[in-house]
Motif scaffolding. Structure first.
Motif, short mmCIF file in Angstrom:
data_model
loop_
_atom_site.label_atom_id
_atom_site.label_comp_id
_atom_site.label_asym_id
_atom_site.label_seq_id
_atom_site.Cartn_x
_atom_site.Cartn_y
_atom_site.Cartn_z
N LYS A 123 0.83 -1.21 0.00
CA LYS A 123 0.00 0.00 0.00
C LYS A 123 0.86 1.25 0.00
O LYS A 123 0.57 2.23 -0.70
N ALA A 124 1.95 1.25 0.78
CA ALA A 124 2.84 2.41 0.85
C ALA A 124 3.47 2.70 -0.51
O ALA A 124 3.64 3.86 -0.90
N MET A 125 3.82 1.64 -1.25
CA MET A 125 4.42 1.82 -2.57
C MET A 125 3.40 2.39 -3.56
O MET A 125 3.74 3.24 -4.39
N ARG A 126 2.16 1.90 -3.48
CA ARG A 126 1.13 2.42 -4.39
C ARG A 126 0.87 3.90 -4.13
O ARG A 126 0.70 4.68 -5.06
N CYS A 127 0.83 4.26 -2.85
CA CYS A 127 0.61 5.67 -2.50
C CYS A 127 1.76 6.55 -2.98
O CYS A 127 1.56 7.66 -3.49
N LYS A 128 2.99 6.07 -2.82
CA LYS A 128 4.16 6.83 -3.27
C LYS A 128 4.15 6.98 -4.78
O LYS A 128 4.49 8.05 -5.32
N TYR A 129 3.75 5.93 -5.49
CA TYR A 129 3.68 5.98 -6.95
C TYR A 129 2.70 7.07 -7.41
O TYR A 129 2.95 7.80 -8.37
N LYS A 130 1.56 7.20 -6.72
CA LYS A 130 0.56 8.20 -7.09
C LYS A 130 1.14 9.61 -6.96
O LYS A 130 0.72 10.52 -7.68
N GLU A 131 2.08 9.80 -6.04
CA GLU A 131 2.71 11.11 -5.88
C GLU A 131 3.57 11.47 -7.09
O GLU A 131 3.79 12.66 -7.37
N PHE A 132 4.06 10.46 -7.80
CA PHE A 132 4.90 10.72 -8.97
C PHE A 132 4.08 11.17 -10.17
O PHE A 132 4.60 11.83 -11.07
N ILE A 133 2.80 10.78 -10.22
CA ILE A 133 1.97 11.06 -11.39
C ILE A 133 1.60 12.53 -11.44
O ILE A 133 1.11 13.10 -10.46
N LYS A 134 1.83 13.15 -12.58
CA LYS A 134 1.47 14.55 -12.77
C LYS A 134 -0.04 14.67 -12.93
O LYS A 134 -0.67 13.88 -13.63
N LYS A 135 -0.61 15.65 -12.26
CA LYS A 135 -2.05 15.87 -12.38
C LYS A 135 -2.37 16.47 -13.74
O LYS A 135 -1.66 17.36 -14.22
N SER A 136 -3.43 15.96 -14.34
CA SER A 136 -3.83 16.49 -15.65
C SER A 136 -4.36 17.91 -15.47
O SER A 136 -5.06 18.21 -14.49
N PRO A 137 -3.99 18.78 -16.40
CA PRO A 137 -4.51 20.15 -16.30
C PRO A 137 -6.03 20.16 -16.42
O PRO A 137 -6.61 19.34 -17.13
N GLN A 138 -6.67 21.07 -15.71
CA GLN A 138 -8.12 21.14 -15.74
C GLN A 138 -8.61 21.47 -17.15
O GLN A 138 -8.12 22.38 -17.81
N ARG A 139 -9.60 20.70 -17.59
CA ARG A 139 -10.12 20.92 -18.94
C ARG A 139 -10.89 22.23 -19.01
O ARG A 139 -11.73 22.52 -18.16
N GLN A 140 -10.58 23.00 -20.04
CA GLN A 140 -11.32 24.22 -20.29
C GLN A 140 -12.53 23.89 -21.15
O GLN A 140 -12.50 23.02 -22.00
N GLN A 141 -13.62 24.61 -20.90
CA GLN A 141 -14.82 24.39 -21.71
C GLN A 141 -14.56 24.76 -23.16
O GLN A 141 -13.80 25.68 -23.45
N TRP A 142 -15.21 24.03 -24.05
CA TRP A 142 -15.08 24.30 -25.47
C TRP A 142 -15.81 25.61 -25.80
O TRP A 142 -16.94 25.82 -25.37
N THR A 143 -15.14 26.46 -26.57
CA THR A 143 -15.78 27.70 -27.01
C THR A 143 -16.52 27.46 -28.32
O THR A 143 -16.30 26.46 -29.00
N GLN A 144 -17.39 28.40 -28.67
CA GLN A 144 -18.13 28.29 -29.93
C GLN A 144 -17.18 28.32 -31.12
O GLN A 144 -17.37 27.61 -32.11
N LYS A 145 -16.11 29.10 -31.00
CA LYS A 145 -15.13 29.18 -32.08
C LYS A 145 -14.40 27.84 -32.25
O LYS A 145 -14.15 27.39 -33.38
N GLU A 146 -14.06 27.19 -31.12
CA GLU A 146 -13.40 25.89 -31.19
C GLU A 146 -14.33 24.85 -31.80
O GLU A 146 -13.89 24.02 -32.60
#
Length: 320
Positions: free
Chosen positions: A109-132
């Motif tokens: 469990k300790a190794m799994r928790c430590k591994y999660k700390e290595f993962i970069k968080k995905s940037p928050q998705r921005q809403q699609w604009t009408q132009k996009e």
């Protein structure tokens, strides 16, 4: 080899290092926070293993332990990393393998928790604009994909190429992944999306497809479109409708002699069958002729995909 490392450990370390040496570090750096920027020499790697083994600490993580954990995890390559994220026997087995290879007093469990700390968080998705939306619509509707096979058109639509072109044209700096482009098109922009109210006949056919094909939502969407002039329901719409039908079902004394998909539990299948029989009874009251189950196996769904493609082109021409 140093006396603190047995021959078995030596073979295991060599295999880890061999796998580690073939990893694409640049690709991993975009997903993980790594404590190194190049693969170490084999001597440095084995020296790190000795240091960690001799100074193992059960309570806290040292920098050397974190570094060795990264080496061991990355040596599993991308296939292993994907499996490790899943809560299934294969994932647990890989973590047990990592724990053995680390040779330190840390729990799984300790190794799994430590591994999660290595993962970069995905940037928050921005809403699609009408132009996009308009830009993505134009890319898909007016670009030439005639060189793709029908299977490629149905399954992929060259989403990687579309995303690359979209990101080049997008002036607001927001980048979209192939998955984001595919989901935006499939759930929002595709002119072939069917947003009409569900008919009893369509619901009957939908439940028949559910019983036969389980939770293959994309396939069911294509097959169901043969009932609606090749206008398709989105996967979200299908899932939502399934939940509604299941809640409305009365499955007392249901009878069904056909085989159904193993995706469903006994209770789920009874609920679907109960609702199917309710709808068929309702349909029979409206129509003197009972609804005939379509022979799904004999339908040419490749032709359906071709027809869908042609209708999209016709819609594009009409909008000009």
């Amino acid at each position: 080899m140093h006396s603190s490392i047995s021959e078995t450990e030596d073979d295991s370390l060599y295999q880890i290092y061999k796998n580690l040496s073939s990893v694409n570090l640049q690709r991993l750096m975009s997903r993980m926070t790594l404590f190194f920027n190049k693969i170490p020499s084999y001597e440095s790697f084995t020296q790190l293993y000795r240091t960690v083994s001799q100074n193992a600490n059960q309570d806290t993580w040292t920098t050397d332990e974190e570094l060795l954990l990264q080496y061991v995890i990355i040596s599993l390559k991308e296939t292993g990393l994907k499996v490790m994220k899943q809560q299934q026997p294969q994932g647990f087995q890989l973590w047990q393998q990592v724990q053995t290879q680390m040779s330190i007093k840390k729990s799984n469990k300790a190794m799994r928790c430590k591994y999660k700390e290595f993962i970069k968080k995905s940037p928050q998705r921005q809403q699609w604009t009408q132009k996009e939306d308009q830009m993505l619509y134009n890319l898909i509707m007016y670009q030439d994909y005639s060189k793709s096979s029908e299977t490629d058109f149905k399954m992929k639509k060259k989403w990687r190429l579309i995303a690359n072109q979209f990101n080049i044209l997008n002036e607001n700096g927001e980048t979209r992944s192939p998955k984001q482009c595919r989901e935006r098109w499939s759930n929002k922009l595709d002119p072939q999306i069917n947003r009409d109210q569900w008919s009893v006949q369509e619901e009957i056919y939908f439940i028949q497809l559910l019983l036969q094909f389980g939770k293959k939502w994309a396939d069911i969407s294509l097959k169901l479109s043969s009932q609606t002039n090749f206008r398709r329901r989105t996967e979200f719409s299908l899932k939502h409708r399934y939940k509604c039908l299941q809640r409305q079902s009365n499955y007392n004394d249901v009878q069904y002699n056909e085989e159904y998909s193993t995706d469903w539990t006994f209770k789920q299948s009874r609920a679907l069958i109960g609702k199917l029989q309710q709808l068929q009874s309702q349909f029979n009251k409206i129509n003197s002729n009972s609804y005939k189950i379509r022979n799904i196996e004999n339908m040419n769904f490749e032709s359906i995909a071709i027809i869908c493609k042609k209708k999209i082109k016709i819609l594009a021409s009409a909008s000009l």
